[in-house]
Enzyme design. Structure first.
Site, PDB file in Angstrom:
ATOM      1  N   GLN A  17       0.803  -1.216   0.000  1.00 61.61           N
ATOM      2  CA  GLN A  17       0.000   0.000   0.000  1.00 61.61           C
ATOM      3  C   GLN A  17       0.844   1.279   0.000  1.00 61.61           C
ATOM      4  OE1 GLN A  17      -2.706  -1.781   3.216  1.00 61.61           O
ATOM      5  NE2 GLN A  17      -4.125  -0.524   2.075  1.00 61.61           N
ATOM      6  N   HIS A  37      -1.099  -5.167 -13.361  1.00 64.72           N
ATOM      7  CA  HIS A  37      -0.435  -4.884 -14.650  1.00 64.72           C
ATOM      8  C   HIS A  37      -1.194  -5.543 -15.801  1.00 64.72           C
ATOM      9  CE1 HIS A  37       3.558  -3.903 -12.457  1.00 64.72           C
ATOM     10  NE2 HIS A  37       2.658  -2.964 -12.365  1.00 64.72           N
ATOM     11  N   ASP A  50       2.421   0.615  -7.818  1.00 58.46           N
ATOM     12  CA  ASP A  50       3.742   0.721  -8.456  1.00 58.46           C
ATOM     13  C   ASP A  50       4.610   1.797  -7.795  1.00 58.46           C
ATOM     14  OD1 ASP A  50       2.924  -1.212 -10.159  1.00 58.46           O
ATOM     15  OD2 ASP A  50       3.018  -0.014 -11.994  1.00 58.46           O
ATOM     16  N   ARG A  75       3.430   0.531  12.934  1.00 58.24           N
ATOM     17  CA  ARG A  75       3.210  -0.829  12.419  1.00 58.24           C
ATOM     18  C   ARG A  75       3.302  -0.787  10.898  1.00 58.24           C
ATOM     19  NH1 ARG A  75      -2.311  -3.872  11.303  1.00 58.24           N
ATOM     20  NH2 ARG A  75      -1.394  -5.823  10.585  1.00 58.24           N
ATOM     21  N   HIS A 120       0.909  -9.110   4.636  1.00 56.83           N
ATOM     22  CA  HIS A 120      -0.247  -8.211   4.530  1.00 56.83           C
ATOM     23  C   HIS A 120      -0.750  -8.240   3.080  1.00 56.83           C
ATOM     24  CE1 HIS A 120      -2.221  -4.607   6.640  1.00 56.83           C
ATOM     25  NE2 HIS A 120      -2.826  -4.695   5.473  1.00 56.83           N
ATOM     26  N   ASN A 164      -1.915 -10.728   8.461  1.00 62.59           N
ATOM     27  CA  ASN A 164      -2.951  -9.715   8.646  1.00 62.59           C
ATOM     28  C   ASN A 164      -4.306 -10.191   8.100  1.00 62.59           C
ATOM     29  OD1 ASN A 164      -3.714  -6.841   9.264  1.00 62.59           O
ATOM     30  ND2 ASN A 164      -4.217  -6.894   7.078  1.00 62.59           N
ATOM     31  N   GLU A 165      -5.306 -10.130   8.927  1.00 64.46           N
ATOM     32  CA  GLU A 165      -6.710 -10.358   8.554  1.00 64.46           C
ATOM     33  C   GLU A 165      -6.964 -11.633   7.753  1.00 64.46           C
ATOM     34  OE1 GLU A 165      -8.455  -6.781   6.973  1.00 64.46           O
ATOM     35  OE2 GLU A 165      -8.256  -5.775   8.899  1.00 64.46           O
ATOM     36  N   ASN A 305      -7.906  -5.908  14.715  1.00 63.67           N
ATOM     37  CA  ASN A 305      -8.253  -4.842  13.764  1.00 63.67           C
ATOM     38  C   ASN A 305      -9.758  -4.679  13.854  1.00 63.67           C
ATOM     39  OD1 ASN A 305      -5.610  -5.138  12.987  1.00 63.67           O
ATOM     40  ND2 ASN A 305      -6.042  -5.676  10.858  1.00 63.67           N
ATOM     41  N   TYR A 307     -13.209  -2.219  12.723  1.00 62.54           N
ATOM     42  CA  TYR A 307     -13.743  -1.073  11.982  1.00 62.54           C
ATOM     43  C   TYR A 307     -15.250  -0.890  12.135  1.00 62.54           C
ATOM     44  CZ  TYR A 307      -9.312  -0.641   9.457  1.00 62.54           C
ATOM     45  OH  TYR A 307      -7.986  -0.445   9.140  1.00 62.54           O
ATOM     46  N   GLU A 377      -5.492  -1.979  14.281  1.00 60.24           N
ATOM     47  CA  GLU A 377      -6.056  -1.125  13.225  1.00 60.24           C
ATOM     48  C   GLU A 377      -7.410  -0.610  13.644  1.00 60.24           C
ATOM     49  OE1 GLU A 377      -6.426  -2.348   9.100  1.00 60.24           O
ATOM     50  OE2 GLU A 377      -4.511  -3.427   9.233  1.00 60.24           O
TER      51      GLU A 377
END
Ligand code: NOJ
Length: 513
Positions: A17, A37, A50, A75, A120, A164-165, A305, A307, A377
């Protein structure tokens, strides 16, 4: 409104990310490089990772803004193919290793603890080509990667997240297919993946436990992302509990429960439902006793995490429960809905119910008994890049309030809180159009200029005073706006960086020619 002494504040990002530099040095391809791509239109705004925040080159800026915020920890995740270009341990990239060494050392120099996630979402393409998370051999491939990373950084990194997740990697991916690698296979995909992820985590945990824990006094866990599931009416309470076992228990019981293995209710439901569907075995693969033992107890804290929330109700007679991104809707014949009272956000998956985090924590503590919880998170996505982001401030403040209540009223042992995200970045299928940053990133600026939002000032004050009792930044916003939005000066170090990047480009071109 004070946080307990020792409570830590941080912010998070992940490799794909923010890093960019997708083909720098000998980095290998991961599934995101390859899929985007091949077909850029899978991403809402046609962007990719990219370059994104270009943290591969601008890591000093990241550490600087983390320092400006006063973060206790940062993190970030390591890109598997930056360390092992082929995905396997036959080759270790010197440049990849050097990159994270520089980042870790700079963080430590500034007094910020690095918290490192091994995985991740950015699977090596080579491993995806071999079946990815549904191939049981991934357990050993992940262990090889983890072993390499520990060897390089365990002397300085004391808090680790293995994966992660997993619920997103398995349930969301295989049910909805709306993330890379865009493979849908609802019958076995989520469940084989579920088991392999747990086994991979467990192997990595044991490698760390046996070789490094005593020496470095570190801790390691897996980041789960339960959505708080609440009964719509009293009569849905039992069903909601099953849904929680399906959504959270399937990824946590095997690690945190006293007995180990899948939640027994879910194991039974899956066996019966699979039989009804004509399968001669349960779609939920079983654990051997040895596997159960391998996975059970592989935690040093609970990485959470969080949300959002959903309401649970049973499906009406004429209603198809459909396929949701947590498995189990068909098996349990349930529907998950957003309460119309909960404010919507620009991010379609997130509706705001801050009490959900407190209830989720209470549920976890009841089921797994007095966990040490690190919130790894929590944050708000917006389409607007307005730097006066009061919505984000309220979201963070309201969740922190609930965390304080969980600590003070419910006796929860919550050791820290992490905002997703330190800065705007590549938000997966939404690309750059969804912003989660405390810092705005100008993606059209060659230096990806980072500018603090009002939420950054708010968070910095919370950290500084170790309390939620801080003024809303609207009091000072005019001053901030002047300092940061209009009066930004490019630092000399940045100019120097631009020259270096240009030089690098020229040299590469010459070499390629
Ligand atoms: C969870 C994921 O870990 C992260 O990569 C993502 O950007 C945020 N949620 C927001 O969707």
């Amino acid at each position: 409104m004070k946080f307990p002494p020792g409570f830590k504040f941080g912010a998070a990002t992940s490799a794909y990310q923010i890093e960019g530099a997708w083909n720098a040095s000998d980095k290998g391809r991961n599934i995101w490089d390859s899929m985007i791509h091949k077909n850029p239109s899978i991403i809402e705004d046609g962007t990719s990772g990219d370059v994104t925040c270009d943290s591969y080159h601008l890591w000093r800026e990241d550490v600087q803004i983390a320092h400006d915020l006063g973060l206790h920890f940062y993190r970030f995740s390591i890109s598997w193919t930056r360390i092992l270009p082929t995905g396997f341990p036959n080759k270790i990239s010197k440049d990849g290793v050097r990159y994270y060494n520089k980042l870790i050392d700079e963080l430590l120099k500034k007094g910020i603890e690095p918290i490192v996630t091994l995985y991740h979402f950015d699977l090596p393409l080579s491993i995806q080509n071999l079946g990815g998370w549904t191939n049981p051999l991934i357990v050993d491939w992940f262990a090889d990667y983890a072993r390499t990373v520990f060897l390089m950084y365990a002397d300085r990194v004391k808090t680790w997240v293995t994966i992660n997740e997993p619920m997103i990697i398995c349930d969301f991916n295989y049910n909805v297919g709306n993330l890379v690698p865009q493979i849908t296979e609802e019958f076995l995909g989520p469940f084989i993946c579920n088991k392999n992820v747990l086994m991979a985590h467990a192997k990595a945990w044991r490698i760390y436990d046996e070789n490094y824990k005593e020496k470095y006094q570190g801790k390691i866990s897996i980041a789960n992302n339960p959505i708080w599931l609440e009964a719509q009416t009293e009569k849905d309470e039992e069903l909601s509990e099953r849904a929680r076992e399906f959504g959270v228990g399937r990824y946590s019981d095997p690690i945190y429960s006293k007995e180990g293995g899948w939640p027994p209710t879910i194991e039974k439901i899956m066996a019966e439902y699979s039989k009804k569907q004509g399968f001669p075995y349960s779609r939920l693969p079983s654990f051997t006793d040895e596997e159960k033992k391998l996975v059970q107890g592989t935690y040093d804290y609970f990485s959470l995490n969080h949300y959002t929330s959903r309401l649970v109700r049973s499906a009406r007679a004429d209603e198809d429960p459909g396929l949701w991104y947590i498995s189990g809707s068909r098996e349990l014949n349930l529907v998950l809905e957003k309460d119309p009272q909960w404010p919507k956000t620009d991010f379609v998956y997130i509706v705001i119910q801050p009490e959900g985090i407190r209830r989720q924590i209470a549920w976890l503590n009841k089921r797994y008994h007095n966990l040490s919880i690190l919130i790894t998170e929590n944050g708000l996505g917006t389409r607007s890049s307005d730097n006066y982001d009061t919505g984000r401030i309220h979201y963070i403040r309201d969740h922190l309030k609930q965390i304080l209540l969980a600590i003070k009223e419910d006796g929860a042992n919550i050791v820290g809180y992490t905002v997703w995200s330190l800065m705007d970045n590549f938000e997966w299928m939404f690309g750059q159009s969804m912003k989660f940053g405390l810092y705005d990133v100008d993606f059209s600026h060659p230096l990806r200029r980072r500018t603090p939002r009002a939420s950054a000032h708010f968070y910095r004050n919370v950290i500084k005073h170790h309390s939620l009792d801080v003024p809303h930044p609207s009091h000072h916003w005019d001053k901030y706006r002047k300092t940061y939005n209009n009066g930004v000066t490019i630092k000399y170090s940045n100019c120097f960086l631009v020259l270096l990047v240009l030089l690098e480009h020229i040299i590469c071109k010459l070499l390629l020619n």
